[in-house]
Design an enzyme around this catalytic site. Structure first.
Site, PDB file in Angstrom:
ATOM      1  N   LYS A  53       0.842  -1.212   0.000  1.00  0.00           N
ATOM      2  CA  LYS A  53       0.000   0.000   0.000  1.00  0.00           C
ATOM      3  C   LYS A  53       0.873   1.258   0.000  1.00  0.00           C
ATOM      4  O   LYS A  53       0.641   2.202  -0.753  1.00  0.00           O
ATOM      5  CB  LYS A  53      -0.909  -0.024   1.223  1.00  0.00           C
ATOM      6  CG  LYS A  53      -1.584   1.279   1.547  1.00  0.00           C
ATOM      7  CD  LYS A  53      -2.663   1.632   0.551  1.00  0.00           C
ATOM      8  CE  LYS A  53      -3.153   3.052   0.770  1.00  0.00           C
ATOM      9  NZ  LYS A  53      -4.172   3.441  -0.180  1.00  0.00           N
ATOM     10  N   CYS A  86      -3.531  10.565   1.892  1.00  0.00           N
ATOM     11  CA  CYS A  86      -2.832   9.322   1.542  1.00  0.00           C
ATOM     12  C   CYS A  86      -1.470   9.618   0.931  1.00  0.00           C
ATOM     13  O   CYS A  86      -0.439   9.349   1.549  1.00  0.00           O
ATOM     14  CB  CYS A  86      -3.673   8.501   0.568  1.00  0.00           C
ATOM     15  SG  CYS A  86      -5.173   7.851   1.324  1.00  0.00           S
TER      16      CYS A  86
END
Ligand code: NAD
Length: 420
Positions: free
Chosen positions: A222, A276
């Site tokens: 991720k 993010c």
């Protein structure tokens, strides 16, 4: 409680207390609420948990507190059908999904206090055979050294009588309902049995492929995805800075360079925002500071970019006595209402503080301007009266504006809106 040694988790109500829920989603924000709603409309009995009382109340009234297309209808339907109910703390369920925030602190160090609190809060609701999945984005090692360790401290044996996995979420805000189901999912357990238990859970509702690995690999996957984006955007932003210095059109340079069959330079912008891409690369830096000079340099280039934009505006402003500066867009990316970590917001705040002139904002996705002393105006009014226009977000609403309206004022187009 009699511990189960069965590594397969049955995702129906199996525990001795007759718990009424299949899934308990801890943290009902941009990730947790759509996930809860999608599961609830696919036959799962879902409990949602949030520490904010107003979030629990809003959801139980069948309403939502965030903006995400289609989410309101899903939540309304699930609450009305009784398959989704919100609670202030975890309740027994076959699977727990932790979807709480993972910000960084003032020194860019990961702040895992929400993950820790969420994990501790679910211990009391845990039953043998349960699955605990950490969906929040975290540094490698967190699922094992924090989540599984807290459960072990409470007397559980991860991999034997409870199952702990990481399944990072990669949804795109604005398309979450579709992507939660369609995207491939990487699932990594702290033991092979945990990986299987986690993968079993996602295979029940994910249309994409469920890819198995270790918890640490899933955690780094991720982060690697978002650091890749950050590094590539930094390259485009650095080129934009070079073009500004040389008086060249960055959009033309990039468009022509991309005609090379093996080159695909990304689009520059006013910086990198959101919670993010601007955050996650630091989680790699945190675990390997001496091995991440490129990732750290990219972060610096992207963090510096709003200041480069302000410098461009400052140079233009010198031509006027007290210019009216109209900034188009405040959100961290197009067509959403989210201003968290927004570089556009940073530019507007810096311009307002710099007192170069009067700053106004055009932002069709907000009803008020969060920057003190800066008015929210319509695009038409801004273009009629502005001396300088700064385009900060390529909202669809802006692409519909007539190009010739932009010819009168001086323009700093950080997103290439006028070159499309
Ligand atoms: N938003 C995205 O597009 C996105 C995409 C991929 C991954 N992620 C990651 O997913 C995680 C969640 O992000 P988000 O955007 O949904 O955050 P968010 O801030 O929108 O929502 C988190 C929610 O958790 C609640 N919360 C905090 N502590 C809690 C606790 N102990 N128990 C119960 N609820 C608690 C908060 O009140 C909040 O409503 C983060 O790690 C983020 O990096 C987000």
């Amino acid at each position: 409680m009699e511990p189960s040694t069965n590594p397969r988790v049955e995702h129906t109500t199996q525990d001795g207390d007759g718990a009424p829920h299949d899934v308990c989603v801890v943290g009902l924000g941009y990730v947790g609420l759509p996930t809860a709603a999608v599961l609830a409309t696919r036959g799962q009995r879902v409990a949602g948990v949030d520490t904010r009382a107003e979030v629990v109340e809003t959801i139980n009234a069948g309403r939502i507190h965030i903006v995400e297309p289609e989410l309101d209808a899903l939540v309304r339907a699930a609450v009305a059908a009784g398959t989704l109910r919100a609670f202030p703390k975890p309740v027994p369920a076959a699977a727990f999904l932790i979807c709480v925030p993972t910000p960084f602190d003032a020194h860019h160090r990961p702040d895992l206090t929400y993950v820790e609190a969420a994990t501790r809060s679910l211990v009391a609701a845990l039953r043998p055979g349960n699955l605990v999945v950490l969906e929040s984005t975290v540094p490698p090692g967190t699922s094992r050294d924090l989540v599984a360790a807290i459960l072990a401290e409470a007397g559980w044996r991860p991999g034997e009588n409870v199952f702990v996995a990481h399944a990072p979420e990669r949804v795109l805000p604005g398309a979450v309902i579709r992507e939660v189901v369609e995207n491939d999912r990487v699932v990594g357990g702290v033991t092979p049995a945990c990986t299987e238990a986690g993968a079993d859970f996602y295979e029940k509702f994910v249309g994409g492929e469920v890819l198995r690995c270790s918890a640490e690999t899933a955690e780094l996957v991720k982060l690697a995805e978002n650091a890749f984006r950050d590094v590539n955007v930094a390259y485009a932003n650095e080129l934009a800075n070079v073009c500004d210095r040389l008086g060249l059109d960055a959009w033309e340079v990039i468009r022509l360079a991309n005609r090379h069959p093996r080159v695909n330079i990304l689009r520059p912008g006013p910086g990198v925002g959101g919670h993010c891409i601007a955050v996650d690369p630091w989680f790699i830096v945190a675990v390997a500071p001496e091995h991440t000079p490129l990732i750290q340099a990219a972060r610096r280039v992207n963090d510096e970019r709003p200041h480069n934009v302000v410098a461009q505006v400052r140079t233009l402003a010198e031509r006027f006595k007290r210019p009216r500066i109209a900034c188009f867009g405040l959100t961290y990316k197009p067509d959403i209402d989210d201003i968290r970590e927004s570089p556009a917001l940073e530019v507007v705040q810096a311009l307002a503080q710099a007192e170069l002139g009067e700053v106004v904002v055009v932002e069709p996705h907000l009803s008020t301007c969060p920057v003190a002393g800066v008015a929210l105006v319509s695009a038409e009014e801004a273009l009629k009266t502005a001396d300088i226009v700064v385009v900060l977000v390529a909202h669809r609403a802006f692409t519909r504006l007539r190009r010739e309206w932009f010819t009168r004022p001086s323009v700093v187009d950080t997103v290439g809106l006028l070159s499309r």
